[in-house]
Design a protein around this motif. Structure first.
Motif, short mmCIF file in Angstrom:
data_model
loop_
_atom_site.label_atom_id
_atom_site.label_comp_id
_atom_site.label_asym_id
_atom_site.label_seq_id
_atom_site.Cartn_x
_atom_site.Cartn_y
_atom_site.Cartn_z
N UNK A 115 36.15 43.78 41.27
CA UNK A 115 35.84 43.26 42.45
C UNK A 115 35.56 44.26 43.57
N UNK A 116 35.84 45.71 43.45
CA UNK A 116 35.19 46.64 44.37
C UNK A 116 33.84 46.85 43.88
N UNK A 117 33.45 46.67 42.61
CA UNK A 117 32.17 46.88 42.14
C UNK A 117 31.30 45.61 42.74
N UNK A 118 31.71 44.62 42.67
CA UNK A 118 31.30 43.22 43.29
C UNK A 118 30.68 43.36 44.68
N UNK A 119 31.60 44.14 45.44
CA UNK A 119 31.07 44.17 46.85
C UNK A 119 29.95 44.90 46.96
N UNK A 120 29.79 45.99 46.07
CA UNK A 120 28.37 46.74 46.14
C UNK A 120 27.46 46.58 45.07
N UNK A 136 36.82 40.47 48.91
CA UNK A 136 38.02 41.02 49.63
C UNK A 136 39.14 40.14 49.80
N UNK A 137 39.02 38.86 49.66
CA UNK A 137 39.91 37.99 49.90
C UNK A 137 40.96 38.03 48.54
N UNK A 138 40.26 38.01 47.37
CA UNK A 138 40.74 38.30 46.10
C UNK A 138 41.77 39.66 45.86
N UNK A 139 40.89 40.91 46.56
CA UNK A 139 41.63 42.03 46.46
C UNK A 139 43.00 41.99 47.49
#
Ligand SMILES: N[C@@H](CCC(=O)N[C@@H](CS)C(=O)NCC(=O)O)C(=O)O
Length: 222
Positions: A115-120, A136-139
Protein backbone atom coordinates in the motif's frame (compact mmCIF):
# COMPACT_ATOMS: atom_id res chain seq x y z
CA UNK A 1 26.74 -30.27 -1.88
CA UNK A 2 23.97 -28.17 -0.43
CA UNK A 3 22.89 -25.30 -2.69
CA UNK A 4 21.03 -22.19 -1.57
CA UNK A 5 19.07 -20.54 -4.36
CA UNK A 6 19.55 -17.04 -3.12
CA UNK A 7 17.50 -14.07 -4.29
CA UNK A 8 19.12 -10.71 -3.55
CA UNK A 9 17.59 -8.72 -0.65
CA UNK A 10 15.36 -11.51 0.51
CA UNK A 11 14.38 -14.02 3.14
CA UNK A 12 17.06 -16.39 1.95
CA UNK A 13 19.61 -14.28 3.81
CA UNK A 14 18.46 -15.93 7.04
CA UNK A 15 19.10 -19.39 5.54
CA UNK A 16 22.69 -18.35 4.83
CA UNK A 17 22.93 -17.15 8.43
CA UNK A 18 21.65 -20.50 9.77
CA UNK A 19 24.14 -22.41 7.60
CA UNK A 20 26.97 -20.26 8.94
CA UNK A 21 25.85 -20.91 12.52
CA UNK A 22 25.66 -24.65 11.76
CA UNK A 23 29.07 -24.63 10.10
CA UNK A 24 27.73 -26.52 7.08
CA UNK A 25 29.41 -26.23 3.68
CA UNK A 26 27.18 -24.84 0.98
CA UNK A 27 27.22 -23.09 -2.35
CA UNK A 28 25.14 -20.11 -3.39
CA UNK A 29 23.34 -19.75 -6.68
CA UNK A 30 22.39 -16.09 -7.08
CA UNK A 31 19.25 -14.62 -8.59
CA UNK A 32 18.49 -10.95 -9.17
CA UNK A 33 15.08 -9.33 -8.85
CA UNK A 34 13.43 -7.73 -11.85
CA UNK A 35 14.24 -4.02 -11.41
CA UNK A 36 10.68 -2.94 -12.22
CA UNK A 37 8.48 -5.56 -10.57
CA UNK A 38 10.96 -6.66 -7.88
CA UNK A 39 9.87 -10.24 -8.58
CA UNK A 40 12.28 -13.16 -8.80
CA UNK A 41 13.54 -14.11 -12.28
CA UNK A 42 11.84 -17.01 -14.15
CA UNK A 43 14.93 -19.24 -13.69
CA UNK A 44 13.92 -19.74 -10.07
CA UNK A 45 10.74 -21.49 -11.28
CA UNK A 46 12.92 -24.17 -12.80
CA UNK A 47 14.00 -25.02 -9.24
CA UNK A 48 10.56 -24.79 -7.59
CA UNK A 49 7.21 -24.09 -9.29
CA UNK A 50 6.50 -20.96 -7.21
CA UNK A 51 9.86 -19.42 -8.04
CA UNK A 52 10.24 -17.85 -4.59
CA UNK A 53 13.30 -17.62 -2.43
CA UNK A 54 14.59 -19.29 -0.33
CA UNK A 55 14.85 -22.69 -1.90
CA UNK A 56 17.59 -25.17 -1.12
CA UNK A 57 18.62 -28.36 -2.86
CA UNK A 58 20.52 -31.18 -1.22
CA UNK A 59 20.96 -34.84 -2.20
CA UNK A 60 18.41 -34.57 -5.00
CA UNK A 61 15.78 -33.01 -2.74
CA UNK A 62 14.30 -29.54 -3.22
CA UNK A 63 13.06 -27.77 -0.10
CA UNK A 64 11.14 -24.49 -0.16
CA UNK A 65 9.45 -22.31 2.49
CA UNK A 66 11.88 -20.79 4.95
CA UNK A 67 10.32 -22.31 8.10
CA UNK A 68 10.48 -25.78 6.53
CA UNK A 69 14.08 -25.12 5.46
CA UNK A 70 15.06 -24.04 8.99
CA UNK A 71 13.47 -27.18 10.47
CA UNK A 72 15.07 -29.43 7.85
CA UNK A 73 18.56 -27.97 8.28
CA UNK A 74 18.45 -28.13 12.06
CA UNK A 75 17.16 -31.73 12.01
CA UNK A 76 19.74 -32.81 9.43
CA UNK A 77 22.82 -30.79 10.42
CA UNK A 78 22.09 -29.39 13.89
CA UNK A 79 23.46 -32.23 16.04
CA UNK A 80 21.00 -31.15 18.70
CA UNK A 81 21.87 -27.45 18.46
CA UNK A 82 19.49 -24.53 17.78
CA UNK A 83 16.38 -26.43 18.90
CA UNK A 84 15.17 -26.73 22.51
CA UNK A 85 14.67 -30.21 23.96
CA UNK A 86 11.56 -32.00 22.70
CA UNK A 87 8.67 -31.77 25.14
CA UNK A 88 10.08 -28.71 26.96
CA UNK A 89 8.11 -25.43 27.28
CA UNK A 90 10.91 -23.83 25.24
CA UNK A 91 10.24 -26.26 22.40
CA UNK A 92 6.62 -25.18 22.30
CA UNK A 93 7.73 -21.55 22.07
CA UNK A 94 10.23 -22.54 19.36
CA UNK A 95 7.46 -24.09 17.23
CA UNK A 96 5.20 -21.13 17.84
CA UNK A 97 7.70 -18.46 16.68
CA UNK A 98 8.88 -20.58 13.79
CA UNK A 99 5.32 -20.50 12.41
CA UNK A 100 4.39 -17.04 13.63
CA UNK A 101 7.13 -15.38 11.55
CA UNK A 102 5.58 -16.15 8.16
CA UNK A 103 2.03 -16.95 9.29
CA UNK A 104 1.29 -13.83 11.37
CA UNK A 105 4.10 -11.27 11.31
CA UNK A 106 4.80 -11.08 7.59
CA UNK A 107 1.27 -10.53 6.17
CA UNK A 108 0.78 -7.01 7.64
CA UNK A 109 4.38 -6.14 6.74
CA UNK A 110 3.74 -7.15 3.16
CA UNK A 111 0.49 -5.15 3.08
CA UNK A 112 2.40 -2.13 4.37
CA UNK A 113 4.93 -2.46 1.56
CA UNK A 114 2.25 -2.89 -1.11
CA UNK A 115 0.00 0.00 0.00
CA UNK A 116 2.91 2.39 0.54
CA UNK A 117 4.18 1.53 -2.98
CA UNK A 118 0.67 1.98 -4.36
CA UNK A 119 0.71 5.63 -3.25
CA UNK A 120 3.71 6.41 -5.42
CA UNK A 121 2.97 3.88 -8.17
CA UNK A 122 2.52 4.72 -11.85
CA UNK A 123 -1.20 5.48 -12.30
CA UNK A 124 -2.91 8.03 -14.57
CA UNK A 125 -2.76 11.47 -12.89
CA UNK A 126 -6.55 11.81 -12.66
CA UNK A 127 -6.93 8.69 -10.47
CA UNK A 128 -3.85 9.41 -8.34
CA UNK A 129 -5.75 11.25 -5.56
CA UNK A 130 -8.29 8.42 -5.37
CA UNK A 131 -5.59 5.74 -5.21
CA UNK A 132 -3.77 7.68 -2.47
CA UNK A 133 -6.98 8.08 -0.47
CA UNK A 134 -7.79 4.38 -0.67
CA UNK A 135 -4.22 3.34 0.20
CA UNK A 136 -4.13 5.76 3.16
CA UNK A 137 -7.47 4.49 4.40
CA UNK A 138 -6.35 0.83 4.33
CA UNK A 139 -3.08 1.78 6.01
CA UNK A 140 -4.65 3.80 8.82
CA UNK A 141 -7.73 1.64 9.39
CA UNK A 142 -6.12 -1.80 9.17
CA UNK A 143 -2.44 -2.20 8.39
CA UNK A 144 -0.84 0.26 10.82
CA UNK A 145 -2.96 -0.79 13.83
CA UNK A 146 -2.17 -4.45 13.07
CA UNK A 147 1.54 -3.68 12.88
CA UNK A 148 1.34 -1.82 16.17
CA UNK A 149 -0.43 -4.77 17.77
CA UNK A 150 2.20 -7.25 16.56
CA UNK A 151 5.15 -5.00 17.40
CA UNK A 152 3.82 -4.45 20.94
CA UNK A 153 3.33 -8.18 21.40
CA UNK A 154 6.81 -9.09 20.11
CA UNK A 155 8.36 -6.37 22.25
CA UNK A 156 6.73 -7.71 25.40
CA UNK A 157 7.58 -11.36 24.58
CA UNK A 158 11.22 -10.43 23.99
CA UNK A 159 11.21 -8.91 27.47
CA UNK A 160 10.76 -12.40 28.97
CA UNK A 161 13.99 -14.04 27.76
CA UNK A 162 17.12 -13.30 25.78
CA UNK A 163 15.87 -15.10 22.66
CA UNK A 164 12.43 -16.01 21.37
CA UNK A 165 12.42 -19.57 22.73
CA UNK A 166 14.43 -19.03 25.91
CA UNK A 167 18.01 -18.15 26.72
CA UNK A 168 19.65 -20.04 23.84
CA UNK A 169 19.71 -18.88 20.23
CA UNK A 170 17.46 -21.19 18.18
CA UNK A 171 16.01 -21.58 14.69
CA UNK A 172 13.05 -19.51 15.90
CA UNK A 173 15.33 -16.45 16.22
CA UNK A 174 16.73 -17.03 12.76
CA UNK A 175 13.20 -17.29 11.36
CA UNK A 176 12.06 -14.18 13.31
CA UNK A 177 15.07 -12.12 12.20
CA UNK A 178 13.45 -11.21 8.86
CA UNK A 179 10.14 -9.83 10.26
CA UNK A 180 12.08 -7.89 12.89
CA UNK A 181 14.37 -6.39 10.29
CA UNK A 182 11.34 -5.57 8.13
CA UNK A 183 9.60 -3.99 11.13
CA UNK A 184 12.65 -1.84 11.78
CA UNK A 185 12.64 -0.75 8.12
CA UNK A 186 8.88 -0.27 7.66
CA UNK A 187 7.19 0.09 11.00
CA UNK A 188 9.46 1.84 13.51
CA UNK A 189 10.49 -1.43 15.18
CA UNK A 190 13.91 -0.10 16.10
CA UNK A 191 12.33 2.37 18.51
CA UNK A 192 11.30 -0.55 20.75
CA UNK A 193 14.13 -1.42 23.16
CA UNK A 194 13.80 -5.22 23.24
CA UNK A 195 13.49 -5.43 19.49
CA UNK A 196 16.48 -3.12 19.09
CA UNK A 197 18.47 -5.29 21.54
CA UNK A 198 17.57 -8.42 19.56
CA UNK A 199 18.61 -6.85 16.26
CA UNK A 200 21.90 -5.56 17.68
CA UNK A 201 22.65 -9.02 19.13
CA UNK A 202 22.03 -10.89 15.87
CA UNK A 203 23.91 -8.34 13.78
CA UNK A 204 26.94 -8.70 16.05
CA UNK A 205 27.19 -12.48 15.59
CA UNK A 206 30.16 -13.61 13.47
CA UNK A 207 27.91 -16.10 11.63
CA UNK A 208 25.48 -13.34 10.67
CA UNK A 209 28.36 -11.19 9.38
CA UNK A 210 29.84 -14.08 7.38
CA UNK A 211 26.42 -14.75 5.82
CA UNK A 212 26.21 -11.10 4.78
CA UNK A 213 29.65 -11.26 3.19
CA UNK A 214 28.72 -14.39 1.23
CA UNK A 215 25.18 -13.30 0.36
CA UNK A 216 26.08 -9.86 -0.92
CA UNK A 217 24.15 -6.63 -0.46
CA UNK A 218 21.14 -7.02 1.82
CA UNK A 219 18.75 -4.15 2.00
CA UNK A 220 15.32 -4.82 3.45
CA UNK A 221 12.82 -3.06 1.24
CA UNK A 222 11.09 -0.25 3.08
N1 LIG B 1 6.66 -17.75 3.03
C1 LIG B 1 7.70 -17.88 2.03
C2 LIG B 1 7.81 -16.55 1.29
C3 LIG B 1 8.73 -16.63 0.11
C4 LIG B 1 8.81 -15.28 -0.60
O1 LIG B 1 7.79 -14.61 -0.84
N2 LIG B 1 10.03 -14.85 -0.94
C5 LIG B 1 10.24 -13.59 -1.59
C6 LIG B 1 11.59 -13.04 -1.19
S1 LIG B 1 11.66 -12.29 0.37
C7 LIG B 1 10.30 -13.76 -3.10
O2 LIG B 1 10.78 -14.78 -3.58
N3 LIG B 1 9.87 -12.72 -3.82
C8 LIG B 1 10.00 -12.64 -5.22
C9 LIG B 1 8.78 -13.12 -5.97
O3 LIG B 1 7.72 -13.30 -5.35
O4 LIG B 1 8.89 -13.28 -7.20
C10 LIG B 1 9.00 -18.24 2.75
O5 LIG B 1 9.15 -17.88 3.92
O6 LIG B 1 9.86 -18.92 2.16
Amino acid sequence: MLTVHHLENSRSQRVLWLLEELGVEYEIKRYERDKKTMLAPPELRAIHPLGKSPVITEDGQTIAESGAIVEYLIARHGKGRFVPAAGSPEHLRYTYWLHYAEGSAMPPLLLKLVFEKMKSGPVPFFVKPLVRTIADKVLTMFVNPQLKLHAGYIESELGKSTWFAGDELSGADIQMSFPLEAMAARAGGEARPNMARFLAAIHARPGYKRALERGGPYDIMS
